[in-house]
Design an enzyme around this catalytic site. Sequence first.
Site, PDB file in Angstrom:
ATOM      1  N   HIS A  66       0.899  -1.130  -0.015  1.00 49.26           N
ATOM      2  CA  HIS A  66       0.138   0.044   0.088  1.00 49.26           C
ATOM      3  C   HIS A  66       0.725   1.274  -0.004  1.00 49.26           C
ATOM      4  O   HIS A  66       1.863   1.398   0.573  1.00 49.26           O
ATOM      5  CB  HIS A  66      -0.944  -0.137   1.201  1.00 49.26           C
ATOM      6  CG  HIS A  66      -2.197  -0.819   0.896  1.00 49.26           C
ATOM      7  ND1 HIS A  66      -3.461  -0.473   0.444  1.00 49.26           N
ATOM      8  CD2 HIS A  66      -2.303  -2.112   0.962  1.00 49.26           C
ATOM      9  CE1 HIS A  66      -4.290  -1.363   0.149  1.00 49.26           C
ATOM     10  NE2 HIS A  66      -3.534  -2.539   0.704  1.00 49.26           N
ATOM     11  N   SER A  82      -5.505   3.275  -6.159  1.00 45.26           N
ATOM     12  CA  SER A  82      -5.237   4.156  -5.126  1.00 45.26           C
ATOM     13  C   SER A  82      -5.297   5.650  -5.357  1.00 45.26           C
ATOM     14  O   SER A  82      -5.574   6.302  -4.494  1.00 45.26           O
ATOM     15  CB  SER A  82      -3.763   3.643  -4.763  1.00 45.26           C
ATOM     16  OG  SER A  82      -3.648   2.169  -4.199  1.00 45.26           O
ATOM     17  N   GLU A  85      -8.928   6.792  -5.388  1.00 48.29           N
ATOM     18  CA  GLU A  85      -8.971   6.742  -3.810  1.00 48.29           C
ATOM     19  C   GLU A  85      -8.701   7.859  -3.128  1.00 48.29           C
ATOM     20  O   GLU A  85      -9.401   8.793  -2.349  1.00 48.29           O
ATOM     21  CB  GLU A  85      -8.925   5.397  -3.266  1.00 48.29           C
ATOM     22  CG  GLU A  85      -9.676   4.282  -3.756  1.00 48.29           C
ATOM     23  CD  GLU A  85      -9.007   3.004  -3.385  1.00 48.29           C
ATOM     24  OE1 GLU A  85      -9.712   1.860  -3.906  1.00 48.29           O
ATOM     25  OE2 GLU A  85      -8.080   2.937  -2.885  1.00 48.29           O
ATOM     26  N   GLN A  86      -7.478   8.352  -3.296  1.00 50.24           N
ATOM     27  CA  GLN A  86      -6.797   9.117  -2.477  1.00 50.24           C
ATOM     28  C   GLN A  86      -7.251  10.641  -3.328  1.00 50.24           C
ATOM     29  O   GLN A  86      -7.346  11.555  -2.501  1.00 50.24           O
ATOM     30  CB  GLN A  86      -5.113   9.249  -2.723  1.00 50.24           C
ATOM     31  CG  GLN A  86      -4.508   8.017  -1.989  1.00 50.24           C
ATOM     32  CD  GLN A  86      -3.071   8.424  -1.539  1.00 50.24           C
ATOM     33  OE1 GLN A  86      -2.681   9.430  -1.542  1.00 50.24           O
ATOM     34  NE2 GLN A  86      -2.385   7.077  -1.339  1.00 50.24           N
ATOM     35  N   PHE A 117       0.699   3.460   6.896  1.00 52.99           N
ATOM     36  CA  PHE A 117      -0.628   3.695   7.216  1.00 52.99           C
ATOM     37  C   PHE A 117      -1.645   3.414   6.238  1.00 52.99           C
ATOM     38  O   PHE A 117      -1.444   3.743   5.085  1.00 52.99           O
ATOM     39  CB  PHE A 117      -0.821   5.057   7.822  1.00 52.99           C
ATOM     40  CG  PHE A 117      -2.117   5.408   8.295  1.00 52.99           C
ATOM     41  CD1 PHE A 117      -2.581   5.013   9.650  1.00 52.99           C
ATOM     42  CD2 PHE A 117      -2.751   6.243   7.548  1.00 52.99           C
ATOM     43  CE1 PHE A 117      -3.693   5.303   9.962  1.00 52.99           C
ATOM     44  CE2 PHE A 117      -4.129   6.629   7.886  1.00 52.99           C
ATOM     45  CZ  PHE A 117      -4.480   6.315   9.045  1.00 52.99           C
ATOM     46  N   ALA A 120      -9.353   3.144   4.665  1.00 52.66           N
ATOM     47  CA  ALA A 120     -10.102   2.957   3.581  1.00 52.66           C
ATOM     48  C   ALA A 120     -10.645   4.465   3.378  1.00 52.66           C
ATOM     49  O   ALA A 120     -11.227   5.026   4.399  1.00 52.66           O
ATOM     50  CB  ALA A 120     -11.266   2.122   3.566  1.00 52.66           C
ATOM     51  N   VAL A 121      -9.913   5.492   2.636  1.00 49.87           N
ATOM     52  CA  VAL A 121     -10.359   6.871   2.415  1.00 49.87           C
ATOM     53  C   VAL A 121     -11.520   7.222   1.940  1.00 49.87           C
ATOM     54  O   VAL A 121     -12.105   8.473   1.754  1.00 49.87           O
ATOM     55  CB  VAL A 121      -9.247   7.341   2.003  1.00 49.87           C
ATOM     56  CG1 VAL A 121      -7.802   7.243   2.720  1.00 49.87           C
ATOM     57  CG2 VAL A 121      -8.699   7.112   0.434  1.00 49.87           C
TER      58      VAL A 121
END
Length: 168
Positions: A66, A82, A85-86, A117, A120-121
């Site tokens: 991750h 990713s 999502e970010q 870290f 799930a954003v």
Amino acid sequence: MINKINKLSKSEFIKVFANIFENARWIAEELYNQKPFDNFEALSSKMLNIFEATTREKQLKILNAHPDLANKIKISLLTPDSLKEQTSAGLDQCTEEELDEFKHLNEQYKKKFGFPFILAVKGKNKNEILDNFKKRISFDPTTEFDQAIKQVKQIASLRLKELNNKGL
């Protein structure tokens, strides 16, 4: 839709499911061997079970796959999932101060726990993410490993749900 999935060739199937767990193609390969699926929920459940049943070492490898949150330098290395999502959480819109705070927290966290870290954003904003980060960095290693595993499963579930909603 499940009929469509059950008919996919191995290479097509793996291409679709390879990044449900970050860079864990082997989970998609193992899942393929469990075809046919009765429905999408059964497929999702089997995929999550593969992750849950694997060794701690393999789980740790997935945790380490991750990306750091809000790491502008490594943005080009993010998987499409990713990145999306970010971006949806506004992590691409951080101020310099926020980026510095994320960088400092990322470094502290990895030093303490040995993996990045993970959260799930989806549906969260950068302030909620930072608050969560600050809280979890104080956890003990066992608690935090369990929390990271829980977050990875939540990310995978969200990615599976999105695939299902798209109808592949």
